[in-house]
Every structure is written in structure tokens, then in C-alpha cells.
Design an enzyme around this catalytic site. Structure first.
Site, PDB file in Angstrom:
ATOM      1  N   ASP A 191       0.506  -0.818   0.172  1.00  0.00           N
ATOM      2  CA  ASP A 191      -0.407   0.124   0.131  1.00  0.00           C
ATOM      3  C   ASP A 191       1.008   1.645   0.104  1.00  0.00           C
ATOM      4  O   ASP A 191       0.353   2.286  -0.738  1.00  0.00           O
ATOM      5  CB  ASP A 191      -0.940   0.033   1.415  1.00  0.00           C
ATOM      6  CG  ASP A 191      -2.204   1.434   1.147  1.00  0.00           C
ATOM      7  OD1 ASP A 191      -2.002   1.671   0.213  1.00  0.00           O
ATOM      8  OD2 ASP A 191      -2.805   1.199   2.381  1.00  0.00           O
ATOM      9  N   ARG A 233     -10.083  11.436 -11.236  1.00  0.00           N
ATOM     10  CA  ARG A 233      -9.204  10.746  -9.721  1.00  0.00           C
ATOM     11  C   ARG A 233      -8.938   9.394  -9.651  1.00  0.00           C
ATOM     12  O   ARG A 233      -7.997   9.800  -8.458  1.00  0.00           O
ATOM     13  CB  ARG A 233     -10.118  12.008  -9.096  1.00  0.00           C
ATOM     14  CG  ARG A 233     -10.742  12.529  -9.293  1.00  0.00           C
ATOM     15  CD  ARG A 233     -11.766  13.541  -8.247  1.00  0.00           C
ATOM     16  NE  ARG A 233     -12.440  12.765  -7.010  1.00  0.00           N
ATOM     17  CZ  ARG A 233     -13.085  12.536  -6.525  1.00  0.00           C
ATOM     18  NH1 ARG A 233     -14.278  12.267  -6.865  1.00  0.00           N
ATOM     19  NH2 ARG A 233     -13.328  11.773  -5.035  1.00  0.00           N
ATOM     20  N   LYS A 234      -9.553   8.530 -10.478  1.00  0.00           N
ATOM     21  CA  LYS A 234      -8.545   7.289 -10.612  1.00  0.00           C
ATOM     22  C   LYS A 234      -7.168   7.300 -10.991  1.00  0.00           C
ATOM     23  O   LYS A 234      -6.981   7.498 -11.680  1.00  0.00           O
ATOM     24  CB  LYS A 234      -9.053   6.315 -11.220  1.00  0.00           C
ATOM     25  CG  LYS A 234     -11.156   6.223 -10.651  1.00  0.00           C
ATOM     26  CD  LYS A 234     -11.745   6.048 -10.148  1.00  0.00           C
ATOM     27  CE  LYS A 234     -12.439   6.033 -12.775  1.00  0.00           C
ATOM     28  NZ  LYS A 234     -13.349   5.270 -12.936  1.00  0.00           N
ATOM     29  N   LYS A 275       1.844 -15.501  -3.491  1.00  0.00           N
ATOM     30  CA  LYS A 275       2.657 -16.603  -4.620  1.00  0.00           C
ATOM     31  C   LYS A 275       3.549 -17.194  -4.256  1.00  0.00           C
ATOM     32  O   LYS A 275       2.882 -18.269  -3.941  1.00  0.00           O
ATOM     33  CB  LYS A 275       3.339 -16.071  -5.871  1.00  0.00           C
ATOM     34  CG  LYS A 275       2.053 -15.318  -6.414  1.00  0.00           C
ATOM     35  CD  LYS A 275       2.382 -14.610  -8.285  1.00  0.00           C
ATOM     36  CE  LYS A 275       1.601 -14.332  -8.689  1.00  0.00           C
ATOM     37  NZ  LYS A 275       1.078 -14.937  -9.772  1.00  0.00           N
ATOM     38  N   ASN A 304      -2.434 -10.744  -4.854  1.00  0.00           N
ATOM     39  CA  ASN A 304      -1.725 -12.345  -5.351  1.00  0.00           C
ATOM     40  C   ASN A 304      -0.544 -12.461  -4.223  1.00  0.00           C
ATOM     41  O   ASN A 304       0.658 -12.250  -5.032  1.00  0.00           O
ATOM     42  CB  ASN A 304      -1.707 -12.695  -6.152  1.00  0.00           C
ATOM     43  CG  ASN A 304      -3.348 -12.684  -6.869  1.00  0.00           C
ATOM     44  OD1 ASN A 304      -3.928 -12.848  -7.096  1.00  0.00           O
ATOM     45  ND2 ASN A 304      -2.969 -11.919  -8.585  1.00  0.00           N
TER      46      ASN A 304
HETATM   47  C1  LIG Z   1      -1.334   8.944   1.780  1.00  0.00           C
HETATM   48  C2  LIG Z   1      -0.543   9.428   2.328  1.00  0.00           C
HETATM   49  C3  LIG Z   1       0.194  10.125   1.201  1.00  0.00           C
HETATM   50  C4  LIG Z   1       1.884  11.283   1.583  1.00  0.00           C
HETATM   51  C5  LIG Z   1       2.947  11.140   0.433  1.00  0.00           C
HETATM   52  C6  LIG Z   1       3.973  10.742   1.530  1.00  0.00           C
HETATM   53  C7  LIG Z   1       5.280  10.459   0.976  1.00  0.00           C
HETATM   54  C8  LIG Z   1       4.949   9.324   0.459  1.00  0.00           C
HETATM   55  C9  LIG Z   1       5.357   7.974   0.126  1.00  0.00           C
HETATM   56  C10 LIG Z   1       4.109   6.892   1.139  1.00  0.00           C
HETATM   57  C11 LIG Z   1       2.849   6.850   0.388  1.00  0.00           C
HETATM   58  C12 LIG Z   1       2.091   6.584   2.032  1.00  0.00           C
HETATM   59  C13 LIG Z   1       1.087   6.059   1.807  1.00  0.00           C
HETATM   60  C14 LIG Z   1      -0.009   5.681   2.137  1.00  0.00           C
HETATM   61  C15 LIG Z   1      -1.109   4.503   2.141  1.00  0.00           C
HETATM   62  C16 LIG Z   1      -1.929   5.391   3.485  1.00  0.00           C
HETATM   63  C17 LIG Z   1      -3.013   5.236   2.062  1.00  0.00           C
HETATM   64  C18 LIG Z   1      -4.559   4.636   3.162  1.00  0.00           C
HETATM   65  O1  LIG Z   1      -3.907   3.716   4.661  1.00  0.00           O
HETATM   66  S1  LIG Z   1      -5.734   5.048   2.729  1.00  0.00           S
HETATM   67  C19 LIG Z   1      -7.172   4.013   4.194  1.00  0.00           C
HETATM   68  C20 LIG Z   1      -7.982   3.013   3.876  1.00  0.00           C
HETATM   69  N1  LIG Z   1      -8.816   3.553   2.080  1.00  0.00           N
HETATM   70  C21 LIG Z   1      -9.396   4.160   3.220  1.00  0.00           C
HETATM   71  O2  LIG Z   1     -10.709   4.292   4.423  1.00  0.00           O
HETATM   72  C22 LIG Z   1     -11.324   4.648   1.836  1.00  0.00           C
HETATM   73  C23 LIG Z   1     -12.041   4.455   1.972  1.00  0.00           C
HETATM   74  N2  LIG Z   1     -12.858   4.817   0.722  1.00  0.00           N
HETATM   75  C24 LIG Z   1     -13.049   6.265   1.009  1.00  0.00           C
HETATM   76  O3  LIG Z   1     -12.631   7.283   1.423  1.00  0.00           O
HETATM   77  C25 LIG Z   1     -14.198   6.728  -0.613  1.00  0.00           C
HETATM   78  O4  LIG Z   1     -14.704   5.772  -0.970  1.00  0.00           O
HETATM   79  C26 LIG Z   1     -13.041   6.924  -1.825  1.00  0.00           C
HETATM   80  C27 LIG Z   1     -12.324   8.581  -1.031  1.00  0.00           C
HETATM   81  C28 LIG Z   1     -11.829   6.788  -1.698  1.00  0.00           C
HETATM   82  C29 LIG Z   1     -13.696   7.824  -2.550  1.00  0.00           C
HETATM   83  O5  LIG Z   1     -15.273   8.476  -2.411  1.00  0.00           O
HETATM   84  P1  LIG Z   1     -14.938   9.707  -3.016  1.00  0.00           P
HETATM   85  O6  LIG Z   1     -16.649  10.172  -2.996  1.00  0.00           O
HETATM   86  O7  LIG Z   1     -14.095  10.965  -3.530  1.00  0.00           O
HETATM   87  O8  LIG Z   1     -15.608   9.382  -4.641  1.00  0.00           O
HETATM   88  P2  LIG Z   1     -16.362   8.632  -5.445  1.00  0.00           P
HETATM   89  O9  LIG Z   1     -17.162   9.381  -6.337  1.00  0.00           O
HETATM   90  O10 LIG Z   1     -16.864   7.340  -4.903  1.00  0.00           O
HETATM   91  O11 LIG Z   1     -15.563   8.260  -6.802  1.00  0.00           O
HETATM   92  C30 LIG Z   1     -14.613   7.996  -7.784  1.00  0.00           C
HETATM   93  C31 LIG Z   1     -14.387   7.120  -8.675  1.00  0.00           C
HETATM   94  O12 LIG Z   1     -13.514   6.086  -8.198  1.00  0.00           O
HETATM   95  C32 LIG Z   1     -14.352   5.260  -8.126  1.00  0.00           C
HETATM   96  N3  LIG Z   1     -13.954   4.168  -7.256  1.00  0.00           N
HETATM   97  C33 LIG Z   1     -14.588   4.604  -5.773  1.00  0.00           C
HETATM   98  N4  LIG Z   1     -13.912   3.301  -4.963  1.00  0.00           N
HETATM   99  C34 LIG Z   1     -13.758   2.412  -5.754  1.00  0.00           C
HETATM  100  C35 LIG Z   1     -13.140   0.860  -5.602  1.00  0.00           C
HETATM  101  N5  LIG Z   1     -13.331   0.811  -4.181  1.00  0.00           N
HETATM  102  N6  LIG Z   1     -12.988   0.143  -6.449  1.00  0.00           N
HETATM  103  C36 LIG Z   1     -13.709   0.380  -8.582  1.00  0.00           C
HETATM  104  N7  LIG Z   1     -13.867   1.886  -8.245  1.00  0.00           N
HETATM  105  C37 LIG Z   1     -13.735   2.864  -7.257  1.00  0.00           C
HETATM  106  C38 LIG Z   1     -15.839   5.132  -8.775  1.00  0.00           C
HETATM  107  O13 LIG Z   1     -17.230   4.075  -9.164  1.00  0.00           O
HETATM  108  C39 LIG Z   1     -15.558   6.741  -9.349  1.00  0.00           C
HETATM  109  O14 LIG Z   1     -15.884   6.531 -10.213  1.00  0.00           O
HETATM  110  P3  LIG Z   1     -16.186   7.826 -11.613  1.00  0.00           P
HETATM  111  O15 LIG Z   1     -15.331   8.267 -11.307  1.00  0.00           O
HETATM  112  O16 LIG Z   1     -17.745   7.517 -11.394  1.00  0.00           O
HETATM  113  O17 LIG Z   1     -15.527   6.827 -12.969  1.00  0.00           O
END
Ligand SMILES: CCCCCCCC/C=C\CCCCCCCC(=O)SCCNC(=O)CCNC(=O)[C@H](O)C(C)(C)COP(=O)(O)OP(=O)(O)OC[C@H]1O[C@@H](n2cnc3c(N)ncnc32)[C@H](O)[C@@H]1OP(=O)(O)O
Length: 237
Positions: free
Chosen positions: A161, A203-204, A182, A180
Site C-alpha cells: 500500500d 481522479r482515479k 505467490k 496475489n
Molecule cells: C496517503 C498519504 C500520502 C502522503 C505522501 C507521503 C510520501 C509518499 C510515501 C508513502 C506513501 C504513503 C501511502 C500511504 C497509503 C495509506 C493509504 C491508506 O491507508 S488510505 C485508508 C484506506 N482507505 C480508505 O479508508 C478509503 C475509504 N474510502 C473513501 O474514503 C472513499 O471511498 C474514497 C475517498 C476512496 C472515494 O470516495 P469519493 O467520494 O471521493 O469518490 P467516489 O465518487 O466514490 O469515487 C470516485 C471514482 O472512483 C471509483 N471508485 C471508488 N472506489 C472504488 C473501488 N473500491 N473500486 C472501483 N472503483 C472505485 C468510483 O466509481 C468513481 O469512479 P467514476 O469517477 O464514477 O468513474
């Protein structure tokens, strides 16, 4: 593998021994010392070698640091806490003050950086911006055990992740993660996670990665992820 793990543990114990053997400060001085060392810990960059790193991890680290010299690759620093800017970005979406008390929030830290050196997640990520890909070098320590002698799948999922997330930029959330598994990953071994951005659709962000052994002979895991750029118009809570 076991030898490097034992060596790692030995150096951790050696460090602990030194710490425990150090002369104690008087009661009055301890709070000041704690505050000072906490500050130092928060601002420390954890994506740098420490004595628990195995020879494999140090070697790969050096190779990638060389690649950084011409600017094509960069090492991503890693802190226990989000930068003020990152926190502000995310607060825009998760503003509800009822959810987490301010005091609790001030204690928050990235859980992958919550372990003592060598016991948990030791990793560094290198990014190639032009090629939209990253390489994460990861050594999972003895506190990440699942099946005896093996890395827990959840720990691997966490690193996947983070590795996939490092190919994105700005405020994103993981919407979908598909893994997966493996081959099982030996505890304390080093794996290389190659991640890339495959497609950007509004946004995806569609990403994928593979997890391999250092000699590239073993494919441990393959994964895909969907990350969504947060919409400032929407609150996610
Ligand atoms: C992150 C920090 C970055 C800092 C950078 C540091 C430096 C880099 C170093 C290191 C990187 C660190 C990286 C860390 C990573 C950790 C990340 C986590 O732990 S995240 C926690 C777990 N995830 C949740 O808890 C999400 C819960 N879900 C939500 O909040 C919402 O569902 C959200 C925000 C994901 C989307 O919600 P909406 O309301 O904004 O958007 P809607 O309209 O529902 O979806 C937009 C499009 O996406 C599709 N979509 C959404 N969810 C989907 C799904 N599960 N499968 C397929 N499509 C999906 C939809 O069908 C829609 O598609 P169409 O635009 O209509 O084409």
C-alpha cells in the site's frame, strides 16, 4: 537469511544494552530529556541505513543512491509524522473535530515507523518521476511474523500500500488493493517492491507492483491498487 536476522537482532540487543547501561539522569532532568529526544525522533529521517540493516539492504541502498546522482531517481525521506503541509491537505477532507481529539492527534504517527530499529518495518523508497515508478527496498523484522519464520501477509500488504501510494502525489486514498501472495516471504529477508502508475483516469490512479527477492529469482507477490485523489468538494467522513 537466518544469519542476517540473528546479526540484526544482535546489533539491536547491543544497542539496547548500551542504552540500558547508560547512566540515569536525575528525576528533575528526565522530562526535559524526553522532550528533546522526542523532538529529535519526530524530525529524524528514517529512510536511512541503521545498524539493523542487512548487507543486502545496504548494498541495494548504495546502488540506488548512485542512481540518484544524475537526478533521474530520488530517495524519499520518511518521517514518523506527516509534514504540516500534508496534514493540512488531509484536514481539508477529514475536518470533523469530533472524530479524533486534538490531543490524540498530536500523538499520531505513521505506524510503520513505530518500531525500534530492525524490529518492524525497515524500508526506503526511491522514485523515478519521469518513469512514474518507485522501488521500495523492504526488510521485515521479527515483530512482523505471521506463520513461524515468515512475514505476516498483512505486513506485506501494508508495505505494498505504501509502495503503491508513493507513486501517487498529493492527497489520495486507497480505494482498492488486490494482492496475489505467490510465495511466502522469509522473516528478516529483503524484498524489492517495483511499483508503477499504469493509468490516470480523472481522479482515479491505477497502479501495480511486484515483490521480488533481491536476486529477482523469486516472485513473492503481485498487486494492483486503485487510489482516488480526494475531492475538495466532498468530505470523506
Ligand atoms: C496517503 C498519504 C500520502 C502522503 C505522501 C507521503 C510520501 C509518499 C510515501 C508513502 C506513501 C504513503 C501511502 C500511504 C497509503 C495509506 C493509504 C491508506 O491507508 S488510505 C485508508 C484506506 N482507505 C480508505 O479508508 C478509503 C475509504 N474510502 C473513501 O474514503 C472513499 O471511498 C474514497 C475517498 C476512496 C472515494 O470516495 P469519493 O467520494 O471521493 O469518490 P467516489 O465518487 O466514490 O469515487 C470516485 C471514482 O472512483 C471509483 N471508485 C471508488 N472506489 C472504488 C473501488 N473500491 N473500486 C472501483 N472503483 C472505485 C468510483 O466509481 C468513481 O469512479 P467514476 O469517477 O464514477 O468513474
Amino acid at each position: 537469511m537466518l544469519r542476517s536476522c540473528t546479526a540484526g537482532l544482535r546489533s539491536i540487543w547491543a544497542l539496547r544494552g548500551r542504552r540500558e547501561g547508560a547512566p540515569r539522569l536525575s528525576m528533575d532532568l528526565q522530562p526535559a530529556r524526553r522532550l528533546f529526544s522526542t523532538e529529535k525522533v519526530i524530525h529524524k529521517d528514517w529512510a536511512l541505513p541503521n545498524p539493523s540493516w542487512s548487507k543486502d539492504l545496504k548494498l541495494l541502498f548504495d546502488q540506488f543512491m548512485k542512481k540518484c546522482e544524475d537526478g533521474s531517481w530520488e530517495r524519499l525521506p520518511s518521517y514518523k509524522r506527516r509534514s504540516t503541509q500534508e496534514s493540512e491537505d488531509f484536514k481539508t477532507y477529514f475536518l470533523d473535530p469530533k472524530l479524533v481529539e486534538e490531543e490524540r492527534l498530536s500523538q499520531a504517527q505513521l505506524f510503520t515507523r513505530g518500531f525500534e530499529d530492525g524490529l518492524g518495518f525497515e524500508y526506503v523508497i526511491f522514485k523515478n518521476n519521469d518513469e512514474k515508478r518507485t522501488v521500495c527496498l523492504f526488510q521485515g523484522g521479527p515483530y512482523l511474523q505471521g506463520v513461524p519464520g515468515l512475514l505476516h501477509g498483512g505486513a506485506m500488504a501494508t508495505m505494498i500500500d505504501i509502495a503503491l501510494g508513493s507513486c501517487t502525489g498529493g492527497a489520495v486514498m486507497t480505494a482498492n488493493l488486490n494482492i496475489n501472495f505467490k510465495r511466502p516471504v522469509p522473516l528478516c529477508s529483503v524484498v524489492v517492491i517495483n511499483s508503477q502508475l499504469d493509468k490516470l483516469e480523472g481522479r482515479k490512479l491505477f497502479l501495480s507492483c511486484n515483490v521480488r527477492s533481491v536476486d529477482e529469482k523469486t516472485l513473492y507477490s503481485e498487486a494492483t491498487g486503485l487510489f482516488i485523489k480526494l475531492d475538495p468538494e466532498k468530505s470523506s467522513t
